[in-house]
Design an enzyme around this catalytic site. Structure first.
Site, PDB file in Angstrom:
ATOM      1  N   TYR A   1       0.826  -1.217   0.000  1.00  0.00           N
ATOM      2  CA  TYR A   1       0.000   0.000   0.000  1.00  0.00           C
ATOM      3  C   TYR A   1       0.856   1.262   0.000  1.00  0.00           C
ATOM      4  O   TYR A   1       0.427   2.307  -0.475  1.00  0.00           O
ATOM      5  CB  TYR A   1      -0.892   0.029   1.248  1.00  0.00           C
ATOM      6  CG  TYR A   1      -2.262  -0.570   1.056  1.00  0.00           C
ATOM      7  CD1 TYR A   1      -2.409  -1.910   0.725  1.00  0.00           C
ATOM      8  CD2 TYR A   1      -3.402   0.210   1.235  1.00  0.00           C
ATOM      9  CE1 TYR A   1      -3.668  -2.460   0.575  1.00  0.00           C
ATOM     10  CE2 TYR A   1      -4.659  -0.336   1.083  1.00  0.00           C
ATOM     11  CZ  TYR A   1      -4.789  -1.667   0.749  1.00  0.00           C
ATOM     12  OH  TYR A   1      -6.040  -2.209   0.601  1.00  0.00           O
TER      13      TYR A   1
ATOM     14  N   LYS B   1       2.439 -15.434   2.007  1.00  0.00           N
ATOM     15  CA  LYS B   1       2.620 -16.103   0.708  1.00  0.00           C
ATOM     16  C   LYS B   1       4.114 -16.393   0.582  1.00  0.00           C
ATOM     17  O   LYS B   1       4.786 -15.962  -0.367  1.00  0.00           O
ATOM     18  CB  LYS B   1       2.090 -15.190  -0.407  1.00  0.00           C
ATOM     19  CG  LYS B   1       2.072 -15.809  -1.790  1.00  0.00           C
ATOM     20  CD  LYS B   1       1.021 -16.884  -1.972  1.00  0.00           C
ATOM     21  CE  LYS B   1       1.142 -17.531  -3.344  1.00  0.00           C
ATOM     22  NZ  LYS B   1       0.275 -18.727  -3.500  1.00  0.00           N
TER      23      LYS B   1
ATOM     24  N   ASP C   1      -3.678 -18.074  -0.139  1.00  0.00           N
ATOM     25  CA  ASP C   1      -4.671 -18.698  -1.033  1.00  0.00           C
ATOM     26  C   ASP C   1      -5.431 -19.807  -0.303  1.00  0.00           C
ATOM     27  O   ASP C   1      -6.651 -19.943  -0.437  1.00  0.00           O
ATOM     28  CB  ASP C   1      -4.033 -19.196  -2.342  1.00  0.00           C
ATOM     29  CG  ASP C   1      -2.757 -19.987  -2.142  1.00  0.00           C
ATOM     30  OD1 ASP C   1      -2.255 -20.076  -1.001  1.00  0.00           O
ATOM     31  OD2 ASP C   1      -2.245 -20.540  -3.139  1.00  0.00           O
TER      32      ASP C   1
ATOM     33  N   ASP D   1      -6.660  -6.791   3.858  1.00  0.00           N
ATOM     34  CA  ASP D   1      -7.750  -6.071   3.190  1.00  0.00           C
ATOM     35  C   ASP D   1      -8.680  -7.068   2.522  1.00  0.00           C
ATOM     36  O   ASP D   1      -9.904  -7.020   2.689  1.00  0.00           O
ATOM     37  CB  ASP D   1      -7.166  -5.102   2.154  1.00  0.00           C
ATOM     38  CG  ASP D   1      -8.251  -4.347   1.408  1.00  0.00           C
ATOM     39  OD1 ASP D   1      -9.160  -3.826   2.075  1.00  0.00           O
ATOM     40  OD2 ASP D   1      -8.192  -4.299   0.168  1.00  0.00           O
TER      41      ASP D   1
ATOM     42  N   ASP E   1     -12.689  -8.658   3.933  1.00  0.00           N
ATOM     43  CA  ASP E   1     -13.928  -8.516   3.154  1.00  0.00           C
ATOM     44  C   ASP E   1     -14.552  -9.890   2.930  1.00  0.00           C
ATOM     45  O   ASP E   1     -15.769 -10.062   3.027  1.00  0.00           O
ATOM     46  CB  ASP E   1     -13.660  -7.855   1.791  1.00  0.00           C
ATOM     47  CG  ASP E   1     -13.898  -6.342   1.820  1.00  0.00           C
ATOM     48  OD1 ASP E   1     -13.647  -5.723   2.866  1.00  0.00           O
ATOM     49  OD2 ASP E   1     -14.333  -5.785   0.788  1.00  0.00           O
TER      50      ASP E   1
HETATM   51  C1  IPM Z   1     -10.430  -0.718   3.884  1.00  0.00           C
HETATM   52  C2  IPM Z   1     -10.650  -0.057   2.545  1.00  0.00           C
HETATM   53  C3  IPM Z   1      -9.455   0.834   2.250  1.00  0.00           C
HETATM   54  C4  IPM Z   1      -8.244  -0.060   2.168  1.00  0.00           C
HETATM   55  C5  IPM Z   1      -9.593   1.703   0.977  1.00  0.00           C
HETATM   56  C6  IPM Z   1     -10.829   2.560   1.011  1.00  0.00           C
HETATM   57  C7  IPM Z   1      -8.370   2.540   0.753  1.00  0.00           C
HETATM   58  O1  IPM Z   1     -10.875  -0.982   1.544  1.00  0.00           O
HETATM   59  O2  IPM Z   1     -10.332  -0.005   4.892  1.00  0.00           O
HETATM   60  O3  IPM Z   1     -10.367  -1.942   3.929  1.00  0.00           O
HETATM   61  O4  IPM Z   1      -7.960  -0.658   1.117  1.00  0.00           O
HETATM   62  O5  IPM Z   1      -7.538  -0.164   3.186  1.00  0.00           O
HETATM   63 MN    MN Z   2     -11.011  -3.033   2.272  1.00  0.00          MN
END
Ligand code: IPM
Ligand code: MN
Length: 352
Positions: A141, A186, A219, A243, A247
């Site tokens: 990042y 990884k 993975d 990240d 999700d």
């Molecule tokens: C999160 C979001 C952020 C990230 C974005 C909005 C930059 O997806 O907080 O997970 O990738 O960290």
């Molecule tokens: Mn995110």
């Protein structure tokens, strides 16, 4: 106690959900005799529109001076121009870096009442209680990047110190929970992952010999989160993997709209936000689920203010309104749903 919150609404549904989180915090202050003050600041697309900068210096200064920062969400199609170098996300990434909040804590807990809202079978998701520690201020990042005529690159780099400090935080958490720590990398392909594996392995062997420690390739982890999520306790991983995996893991709980996160450093204010994004498709329509923002406010009470009892009272209020059947559209399955404000108000009324 006296505490100063900085509230950064941001974009999309950000303002709607932080409004409910602030209402809950004000009610907590009233009930428990605290003096909370709230200062509002600009971030993301809203800040680009107002002052041409996704992270104005006033926002950084206010954040540093606060006890805790509450953030809604940033981003949206309005600022998605791929040729523009100014993006809302830079506000959030810059703020994380400025505040030095290197550990992003994301609890993935399945509320029993919502197990049916998950796309996975209830017998797979039930009992899931994972605490993710995502490294937040390093890795790809923040690596050097560039483009030329026929390509683009972004560097993934980690230092030993960056790995040690988050692994130690995650290990401390595992000791207060079920005593299991999983490190995801990884290492079969990436050099920085091999650093993680060495540094984390040495640190755990030396300082936390009693933890049940294991390493899983990212993975495979993507698969295990769907096959046996309830077996994991604390999971620690790098920025990009965290990240993506969080999700994915959010779907175990039924909705991304339920999940809070806390970003903390070794000192200074923490940054508290929902895991969900700005959801521009439903912004301004009263459809957003405010529970992630409200639960993030509870994490602020716990981690930045040390108000454990108050944090528990907010979490209990959320659990009780879910048990009573209140649902926003994202978790309503096929039943009736209520608006963002009705949901937030219900939490306020359920506080003891
Ligand atoms: C999160 C979001 C952020 C990230 C974005 C909005 C930059 O997806 O907080 O997970 O990738 O960290
Ligand atoms: Mn995110």
């Amino acid at each position: 106690m006296k505490a100063q919150f900085v509230v950064l609404d941001g974009d999309g549904i950000g303002p709607e959900v932080t409004e409910q989180a602030v209402a809950v915090l004000m009610a907590v202050a009233g009930k428990h005799g605290h003096d909370f003050t709230f200062e509002h600041g600009l971030i993301g697309g809203a800040a680009i529109d107002a002052v041409g900068d996704p992270l104005p210096s006033e926002t950084i200064a206010a954040g540093h001076a606060a006890d805790a920062v509450l953030l809604g969400a940033v981003g949206g199609p309005r600022w998605d121009d791929p040729t523009s170098h100014i993006r809302p996300e830079q506000g959030l990434l810059g703020l994380r870096r400025e505040l030095g909040v290197f550990a992003n804590v994301r609890p993935i807990r399945v509320f029993p009442e919502l197990a049916a809202a998950s796309p996975l079978r209830p017998e797979i998701v039930s009992g899931t209680d994972i605490l993710f520690y995502r490294e937040l201020t390093g890795g790809i990042y923040f690596g050097d990047s560039g483009t030329d005529d026929d390509g683009a690159f972004q560097v993934m780099r980690y230092s030993k110190v960056e790995v040690e400090r988050i692994v130690r935080m995650a290990a401390d958490a595992a000791q207060t929970r079920r005593g299991r720590l999983t490190m995801v990398d990884k290492a079969n392909v990436l050099e920085p992952s091999r650093l993680w594996r060495r540094v984390a392995g040495d640190l755990i062997a030396e300082e936390y010999p009693n933890l049940a420690y294991d390493v899983v390739l990212v993975d495979a982890m993507a698969m295990y989160l769907l096959s046996h999520p309830a077996e994991f306790d604390v999971v620690v991983t790098s920025n990009l993997f965290g990240d993506i995996l969080t999700d994915e893991a959010s779907m175990l709980t039924g909705s991304l709209g339920m999940l809070p996160s806390a970003s903390i450093g070794s000192s200074g204010p923490g940054l508290y936000e929902p895991v969900h994004g700005s959801a521009p498709d439903i912004a301004g329509r009263g459809l957003a689920n405010p529970l992630a923002a409200i639960l993030a406010a509870a994490m602020a009470l716990r981690h930045s203010l040390g108000l454990e009892k108050e944090a528990i009272s907010v979490e209990a209020a959320v659990a009780s309104i879910l048990a009573a059947g209140l649902r926003t559209a994202d978790i309503a399955a096929d039943g009736a749903s209520v608006s963002t404000t009705v949901m937030g108000q219900a939490v306020v009324e359920a506080l003891d």
